[in-house]
Design a protein around this motif. Structure first.
Motif, PDB file in Angstrom:
ATOM      1  N   PRO A  47       2.053  42.076  35.059  1.00 15.97           N
ATOM      2  CA  PRO A  47       0.725  42.559  35.459  1.00 15.97           C
ATOM      3  C   PRO A  47      -0.027  41.478  36.238  1.00 15.97           C
ATOM      4  N   THR A  49      -4.139  40.585  37.831  1.00 13.41           N
ATOM      5  CA  THR A  49      -5.556  40.934  37.901  1.00 13.41           C
ATOM      6  C   THR A  49      -6.135  40.318  39.169  1.00 13.41           C
ATOM      7  N   TYR A  63     -12.853  43.745  38.519  1.00 13.60           N
ATOM      8  CA  TYR A  63     -11.468  43.307  38.579  1.00 13.60           C
ATOM      9  C   TYR A  63     -10.569  44.525  38.692  1.00 13.60           C
ATOM     10  N   ARG A  65      -6.770  45.621  37.795  1.00 12.33           N
ATOM     11  CA  ARG A  65      -5.614  45.218  36.995  1.00 12.33           C
ATOM     12  C   ARG A  65      -4.454  46.141  37.353  1.00 12.33           C
ATOM     13  N   THR A  67      -0.350  46.983  36.950  1.00  7.79           N
ATOM     14  CA  THR A  67       0.930  46.823  36.270  1.00  7.79           C
ATOM     15  C   THR A  67       1.952  47.530  37.139  1.00  7.79           C
TER      16      THR A  67
END
Length: 93
Positions: A47, A49, A63, A65, A67
């Protein structure tokens, strides 16, 4: 084999779009209102960020994020200061 995935959300009156190019190295590009404001790379399925700012008065820090795997990538917008997650919808291009 690399593949591109697109995500989008409207937050505080601004358009936030993310493109994730998967492969051995994943590349993440973040656009706010059509302008690139964030960029990151990550190896494998780790992942990542990406910090960005929304052009509000004063600017709002948020932010993204990402994955990238396994399977289909997932993308969240984390609103500061509480970090409340907002799921970004996949878009077909």
């Amino acid at each position: 084999m690399s593949r591109r995935h697109h995500f989008h959300i409207d937050h505080l009156g601004h358009s936030v779009s993310v493109t994730v190019q998967t492969g051995h190295t994943s590349v993440v590009e973040v656009l706010v209102d059509g302008k690139e404001t964030g960029h990151a790379t990550t190896k494998d399925d780790r992942p990542v960020t990406v910090p960005i700012e929304l052009p509000t008065d004063p600017p709002t820090a948020v932010y993204v994020r990402v994955t990238s795997g396994p399977g289909v990538p997932r993308c969240l917008l984390l609103a500061a200061p509480d970090g409340e997650p907002h799921v970004m919808a996949p878009r077909l291009y």
